[in-house]
Design a protein around this motif. Structure first.
Motif, PDB file in Angstrom:
ATOM      1  N   CYS A   1      26.171  43.497  34.653  1.00 38.91           N
ATOM      2  CA  CYS A   1      27.575  43.129  34.868  1.00 38.91           C
ATOM      3  C   CYS A   1      28.282  42.774  33.573  1.00 38.91           C
ATOM      4  O   CYS A   1      29.512  42.732  33.526  1.00 38.91           O
ATOM      5  CB  CYS A   1      27.665  41.962  35.846  1.00 38.91           C
ATOM      6  SG  CYS A   1      26.967  40.412  35.189  1.00 38.91           S
TER       7      CYS A   1
ATOM      8  N   CYS B   1      22.859  40.672  36.919  1.00 38.08           N
ATOM      9  CA  CYS B   1      23.909  39.835  36.348  1.00 38.08           C
ATOM     10  C   CYS B   1      23.337  38.450  36.088  1.00 38.08           C
ATOM     11  O   CYS B   1      22.490  37.966  36.858  1.00 38.08           O
ATOM     12  CB  CYS B   1      25.105  39.733  37.291  1.00 38.08           C
ATOM     13  SG  CYS B   1      26.607  39.094  36.495  1.00 38.08           S
TER      14      CYS B   1
ATOM     15  N   GLN C   1      32.385  43.219  43.310  1.00 40.47           N
ATOM     16  CA  GLN C   1      32.126  43.437  41.888  1.00 40.47           C
ATOM     17  C   GLN C   1      30.649  43.688  41.599  1.00 40.47           C
ATOM     18  O   GLN C   1      30.294  44.066  40.485  1.00 40.47           O
ATOM     19  CB  GLN C   1      32.608  42.229  41.085  1.00 40.47           C
ATOM     20  CG  GLN C   1      34.105  41.979  41.173  1.00 40.47           C
ATOM     21  CD  GLN C   1      34.551  40.844  40.281  1.00 40.47           C
ATOM     22  OE1 GLN C   1      34.415  40.897  39.055  1.00 40.47           O
ATOM     23  NE2 GLN C   1      35.089  39.785  40.888  1.00 40.47           N
TER      24      GLN C   1
END
Length: 466
Positions: free
Chosen positions: A414, A367, A356
């Protein structure tokens, strides 16, 4: 008062005149107030007259790397060739105030071995520097290695008992003392007391073998961040009422270079757990010149960032971030993916799927949390469950392709566009819109009577209006 009490703890030796003189009190007072990235450094030796009173210091003085070398050079040239470096993760001058026997209650002190039994009180020479620049401490191991001509040897108490030290041969012994905010259920006093016991046992071992030595106690970073006092000269009373400011030092990212910077990696916090025992690697990773990047590799389609830490959980541990760069015809552009995170330790490898972590190859990836914990998003999925390892990277950012200089490119974050707050607002608005539409429809559907009773004619028979 806190700094004055700390001075009493460290001034418990009759043979260290620099610690007894009153000019140290304002020095420590201002050092406590101004130190944000400074740590204390305590030096002592089995030889006499290695350090004189620090007459050149003044209130608020922070010892730089050049000034520190002037204190260390005489001790290394004229003193014992065996040097012990006790290195804690975190330590501040306030720890001596909070946990030391500052009011004569030595039985309750967390530094009994350091203060009385073996170290400062009995040492022929000692010196305390309350505020040493973080950069000077970060290069201390390298400096000692160059001056002694000996590589640092990471030892524990069991290893030390097996060593045969020679007074004529130089030796640099590095002893890590844990003091982390994630030390399980142990309170800071218990951790400091345990560290003090280790110091006492090491010094007792050297004393029993009649080995001369010079020892130093310091830390990688401060355990406490003092409030910003730009107006110390105006009085401390006003400062006590000020709100403590949260100041964070931003360190440069880890950079792997061959002919040019190839891989950049940064995180505000990098923590790892093995068997539920957490270690903070942030200050062992970022801003460290001697960071071991052996095993890192880069080309246009594949990148590997390898970070190796010695004496982590009692062994050598290597973290490998594996990234791949591929072309996708659908989007007509290259995208990179962090395929996995590998943890190598004791001949075994733990794998975490990190697919991811992805984005266009011309961008970096950012992120808030890249973690194996479900409460932090669970972007790192262990291949074998349950896993003995846990990893948490807060404010994580990485770029392995199209790196230009030492700065990240635009970040592909993210976080999705529709956050939970946006979804709640949208659903609430749609529900209220539905109620309004239904009510308006009901109002518009009302019908009035168009026939009325006439007493001269027949009686009106009303049927149900639909």
């Amino acid at each position: 008062m806190a700094a004055m009490a700390a001075a009493r703890v460290l001034a418990g030796t009759r043979r260290a005149p620099a610690l007894r003189q009153m000019r140290w009190l304002p020095l420590l007072l201002v050092a406590v107030a101004a130190a944000e990235q400074q740590v204390p450094l305590v030096l002592w030796s089995s030889d006499r007259d290695l350090w004189g009173p620090a007459a050149s210091t003044h209130e608020g003085h922070i010892t730089s790397d050049m000034q520190l070398s002037t204190y260390l050079d005489p001790a290394l040239e004229l003193g014992p060739r065996n040097v012990l470096l006790f290195l804690q993760d975190k330590l501040s001058i306030e720890d001596f105030t909070a946990y030391g026997g500052v009011f004569g209650n030595k039985q309750d002190s967390a530094f009994s071995n350091l203060e009385v039994r073996n170290a400062l009180d009995l040492a022929p020479s000692s010196l305390v520097l309350p505020a040493v620049d973080w950069y000077a401490v970060s290069t201390l191991t390298t400096y000692l290695q160059e001056k002694l001509g000996a590589s640092p040897l990471h030892v524990d108490l069991a290893t030390l008992r097996e060593l045969k030290l020679n007074a004529s041969l130089p030796a640099l012994l590095l002893i890590r003392l844990p003091y982390t905010s994630s030390s399980g259920l142990m309170a800071p006093r218990e951790v400091l007391t345990g560290n003090d016991e280790v110091i006492g046992q090491v010094l007792s071992t050297l004393k029993s073998e009649d080995v001369p030595y010079t020892a130093a106690l310091t830390a990688v970073r401060p355990s406490r961040v003092a409030r910003d006092v730009a107006m110390v000269a105006g009085g401390l009373g006003r400062q006590l009422l000020q709100k403590q400011l949260a100041s964070a030092t931003v360190y440069p990212p880890v950079s792997y270079n061959d002919t040019a910077p190839r891989i950049l990696f940064w995180a505000q916090n990098f923590s790892v757990a093995y068997r539920d025992h957490w270690e903070d690697l942030t200050f062992l990773t970022f801003g460290i010149q001697e960071l071991n990047l052996t095993g890192s590799f880069w080309n246009d389609s594949y990148a590997r960032l390898s970070l190796t830490y010695e004496e982590l959980f009692g062994t050598t541990v290597t973290f490998r971030f594996i990234l791949a760069n591929r072309f996708y015809p659908v989007s007509a552009r290259h995208w990179f993916t962090m395929e996995r995170l590998e943890i190598h330790s004791n001949g075994s490898v733990a794998y975490f799927n990190a697919s991811q972590v992805t984005g266009p190859s011309i961008y970096s990836f950012h992120c808030e949390y890249v973690s194996s914990l479900s409460k932090n998003g669970n972007l790192l999925v262990p291949r074998l469950q349950p896993s003995l390892w846990e990893v948490t990277l807060r404010d994580f950012q990485i770029q392995a392709f199209n790196v230009s200089g030492e700065q990240f490119s635009y970040a592909s974050d993210c976080a999705g566009f529709f956050s939970p707050g946006i979804w709640m607002g949208l659903l609430t608005s749609l529900f209220m819109l539905f109620i309004f539409t239904y009510g308006l429809h009901m109002i518009l559907s009302l019908k009035t009577m168009d026939r009325f009773d006439d007493h001269k004619g027949p009686t009106i028979s009303l049927t149900q209006i639909v």
